[in-house]
Design an enzyme around this catalytic site. Structure first.
Site, PDB file in Angstrom:
ATOM      1  CG  HIS A  76      43.175  -1.302  -7.936  1.00 45.90           C
ATOM      2  ND1 HIS A  76      42.862  -0.349  -8.885  1.00 45.90           N
ATOM      3  CD2 HIS A  76      44.338  -1.876  -8.345  1.00 45.90           C
ATOM      4  CE1 HIS A  76      43.805  -0.335  -9.816  1.00 45.90           C
ATOM      5  NE2 HIS A  76      44.698  -1.257  -9.526  1.00 45.90           N
ATOM      6  CG  ASP A  78      41.522   3.049  -7.859  1.00 48.10           C
ATOM      7  OD1 ASP A  78      41.689   1.860  -7.504  1.00 48.10           O
ATOM      8  OD2 ASP A  78      42.413   3.908  -7.775  1.00 48.10           O
ATOM      9  CG  ASP A 115      46.067  -1.031 -13.893  1.00 49.53           C
ATOM     10  OD1 ASP A 115      45.827  -1.651 -12.843  1.00 49.53           O
ATOM     11  OD2 ASP A 115      46.943  -0.153 -13.988  1.00 49.53           O
ATOM     12  CD  GLU A 145      47.008   0.204  -7.289  1.00 52.50           C
ATOM     13  OE1 GLU A 145      48.131  -0.319  -7.327  1.00 52.50           O
ATOM     14  OE2 GLU A 145      46.562   0.886  -8.247  1.00 52.50           O
ATOM     15  CD  GLU A 146      45.994   2.646 -10.955  1.00 52.50           C
ATOM     16  OE1 GLU A 146      47.158   3.054 -10.818  1.00 52.50           O
ATOM     17  OE2 GLU A 146      45.717   1.636 -11.616  1.00 52.50           O
ATOM     18  CG  ASP A 169      46.866  -4.381  -9.856  1.00 46.71           C
ATOM     19  OD1 ASP A 169      46.579  -4.099 -11.031  1.00 46.71           O
ATOM     20  OD2 ASP A 169      47.161  -3.522  -9.006  1.00 46.71           O
ATOM     21  CG  HIS A 458      48.631   3.861 -15.753  1.00 45.19           C
ATOM     22  ND1 HIS A 458      49.500   4.080 -14.708  1.00 45.19           N
ATOM     23  CD2 HIS A 458      47.752   2.940 -15.296  1.00 45.19           C
ATOM     24  CE1 HIS A 458      49.171   3.323 -13.675  1.00 45.19           C
ATOM     25  NE2 HIS A 458      48.105   2.617 -14.020  1.00 45.19           N
TER      26      HIS A 458
END
Length: 484
Positions: A76, A78, A115, A145-146, A169, A458
Site C-alpha cells: 500500500h 499510504d 510501512d 490501508e492504514e 507488508d 507507527h
C-alpha cells in the site's frame, strides 16, 4: 541531495527515497498515485489507476516464463503520519527527512513510512530491472490501508488476473506470514453539556508523556501503556474525591497506533489544588512502577492552563466522559489456544477528541476469529448506552485464514532455505493485512506475506534495517525466479 544513494540495493533505496519526498498520508495519496502512473508510462508498461487511486502496473513475463502463473506483488502507498510534538512537519506537503544511523534508516522526528513504502520501493525496483527473471507481473499498490483498507475494498476483480499474491507488508525478516487478524473500527460519541467556568476554580492541564506507543496490532503483545487509558485511570481517581470539571480530553492521533500522549484540561476548587498535586505525584509513582519495563519513560505532569477556561463540561458530562474513558475496553482480550504466543483478539482506544458539541472515542478492534470482533463491539455498545452515548461501527475487514495446501508457501520456504541455510518461521500475526480482503474477493488466491526488519512502526522512532532490506531483495528476486 540524496541520503540513501550509497546503500544497497541501489534501486530499492533510490525509489524509497523518491517516494519519501512525496506526502502520502492516508487520504492524501493523489500525488503518489500519479507518480506511480507516470513511472509506468515512462517505461511503456500497462497501468490502471482506479477511482480509489489504487494503481495496477503490469509487466510481461521474462523469456522462458510465458507459461508461468501470473504473480501479484502487493503493498500500500499510504503511511501513518505521526510526529513528536517538538517536530515542525506538515504531512500534507513536507517530504520525510531521512537519516542513516549505522544499519538503520530513520526519519527525523516523524514516522519513516517504511510501512509500507518499502513494498512500493521493492515493486518499482522489480519493474525497473529488465534483467530479472520472473512470470508475468501485476503490481498492485493500494490506498488508505492504514485507515480501513478502503483501497483494497475498491479493487475491481476484473483488473487482476494473477492468483499468486506476494504481500510485502510484514515487518520481520525470516518470518513468512500465512494468516492475519480481521478488524473493525468503533467510534463512541458522547454529547457535551457546557457550563460557564467558575472564577473560584483554578484551571490546569494534566499531560501524559514519554510513552513508546507502537502498532496497535503487532505491538499489542508488548502491553505498552496507552496514554488515553492512563488518563482514564487518573481522572477516575481524581473525580472520585475532588470536585472537578473537565473542559477537554484529547489523546492519540491514529486508531491503529497505541497512543503516546494525552491532555486533559480541567478546573478544580482552589481548596483542592494541593490534593490534586498529591494525586499526580501518587500516580507518577504508581505508573512508573507498573510500566518500569514496558514504558520506563512514562511521565505525568500537572501544569497551569495557558489561558483561563471560559466554559467547562457540566458535572454530568464530566462524570460520563471520565467513566467512558475508564471503561471502554482496551488491550488484549483473548489469546490463541492454537498458536502459542499469538494474540487472538484485542482492542485499542487509539484516539479521543473533544469537539464543540461532543467527545469522540475511537477504537480499533482486531481478531483472528470474526465472532470475537462482534463480542468486543457489543461490550463497547453496552457501555456507551449506559452513559447516553452512541456507537458507530465502520471500516470492517475480514481475517485471513491459514491454507495448509498453499503452494506459494512451500516455494517460499524452499527459496529461503536455499538462500540462508535456515528454515523460515511460518507465523500468524495479530495485525490486519489486505490479504483477508483479497481472499474474500478472490477465493482461489494463494498468498504469502513477508518483509524486511522494521521497528517501532507507527511511531516517530520507526526505523528500517538496511542489511535486512538487502536480504529480502535477494529473497524476492529468487522467489520470482522460482515461480514457473
Amino acid at each position: 541531495m540524496t541520503v540513501l544513494n550509497n546503500l544497497e540495493p541501489k534501486k530499492v533505496f533510490h525509489f524509497f527515497e523518491e517516494i519519501s519526498n512525496i506526502p502520502r498520508g492516508s487520504g492524501n495519496e493523489k500525488e503518489i498515485s500519479d507518480y506511480l502512473v507516470k513511472f509506468a508510462k515512462e517505461r511503456s508498461l500497462e497501468v490502471i489507476q482506479d477511482e480509489a487511486l489504487n494503481v495496477i502496473i503490469k509487466k510481461p513475463a521474462s523469456k522462458g516464463y510465458e507459461n508461468a502463473p501470473v504473480v501479484v506483488i502487493q503493498g500500500h502507498m499510504d503511511m501513518v503520519c505521526e510526529k513528536n510534538r517538538d517536530t515542525v512537519h506538515d504531512f500534507e506537503k513536507d517530504p520525510i527527512k531521512l537519516k542513516v544511523e549505522g544499519d538503520y534508516v530513520f526519519a527525523q522526528g516523524t514516522t519513516l513510512g517504511a510501512d509500507n513504502g518499502i513494498a512500493v520501493a521493492y515493486a518499482l525496483a522489480v519493474l525497473d530491472s529488465p534483467e530479472m527473471l520472473h512470470p508475468a507481473l501485476e503490481v498492485l499498490i493500494t490506498t488508505e490501508e492504514e485507515t480501513g483498507m478502503s483501497g483494497a475494498l475498491a479493487v475491481q476483480p476484473e483488473n487482476i488476473k494473477g492468483r499468486i499474491l506476494l504481500n510485502i507488508d510484514s515487518e520481520e525478516e525470516g518470518k513468512l506470514l500465512v494468516s492475519c487478524a480481521g478488524g473493525i473500527r468503533n467510534k463512541v460519541v458522547l454529547p457535551i453539556e457546557w457550563d460557564n467556568a467558575d472564577e473560584k476554580y483554578q484551571d490546569f492541564e494534566i499531560k501524559v508523556r514519554g510513552l513508546k506507543g507502537g502498532h496497535s496490532g503487532m505491538d499489542a503483545i508488548k502491553q505498552r501503556a496507552n496514554s488515553n487509558k492512563i488518563m482514564g485511570r487518573i481522572l477516575a481517581d481524581i473525580n472520585s474525591e475532588l470536585d472537578i470539571r473537565l473542559a477537554a480530553i484529547n489523546g492519540g492521533s491514529k486508531t491503529n497506533a497505541i497512543p503516546r500522549e494525552m491532555d486533559a484540561a480541567l478546573s478544580v476548587k482552589e481548596e483542592d489544588v494541593s490534593k490534586l498535586q498529591e494525586k499526580i505525584e501518587k500516580w507518577n509513582k504508581t505508573l512508573s512502577n507498573e510500566y518500569k519495563t514496558a514504558d520506563p519513560g512514562l511521565k505525568i505532569t500537572l501544569e497551569n492552563a495557558e489561558a483561563p477556561l471560559e466554559k467547562v463540561f457540566s458535572k454530568d458530562t464530566t462524570e460520563k466522559a471520565v467513566k467512558l474513558l475508564y471503561l471502554i475496553p482496551n488491550g488484549i482480550m483473548s489469546m490463541s489456544m492454537e498458536i502459542e504466543g499469538l494474540v487472538q483478539s484485542s482492542t485499542n482506544l487509539g484516539v479521543v477528541i473533544t469537539n464543540e458539541n461532543e467527545i469522540e472515542y475511537h477504537s480499533a478492534i482486531r481478531s483472528s476469529v470474526g465472532s470475537l470482533k462482534e463480542d468486543i463491539t457489543l461490550q463497547t455498545a453496552f457501555i456507551a448506552e449506559a452513559f447516553g452515548a452512541e456507537i458507530i461501527s465502520q471500516a470492517g475487514y475480514p481475517e485471513w485464514q491459514y491454507n495448509a495446501e498453499s503452494k506459494i508457501r512451500k516455494i517460499s520456504e524452499r527459496v529461503y532455505k536455499n538462500l540462508t541455510g535456515s528454515d523460515a518461521e511460518i507465523v500468524a500475526i495479530h495485525a490486519g493485512l489486505e490479504c483477508g480482503l483479497f481472499k474474500e474477493k478472490f477465493s482461489d488466491m494463494d498468498m504469502i506475506s513477508f518483509g524486511p526488519n522494521l521497528y517501532d512502526v507507527h511511531t516517530p522512532n520507526e526505523h528500517m534495517s538496511i542489511s535486512s532490506v538487502k536480504n529480502l531483495w535477494e529473497f524476492l528476486v529468487e522467489l520470482l525466479k522460482e515461480i514457473k
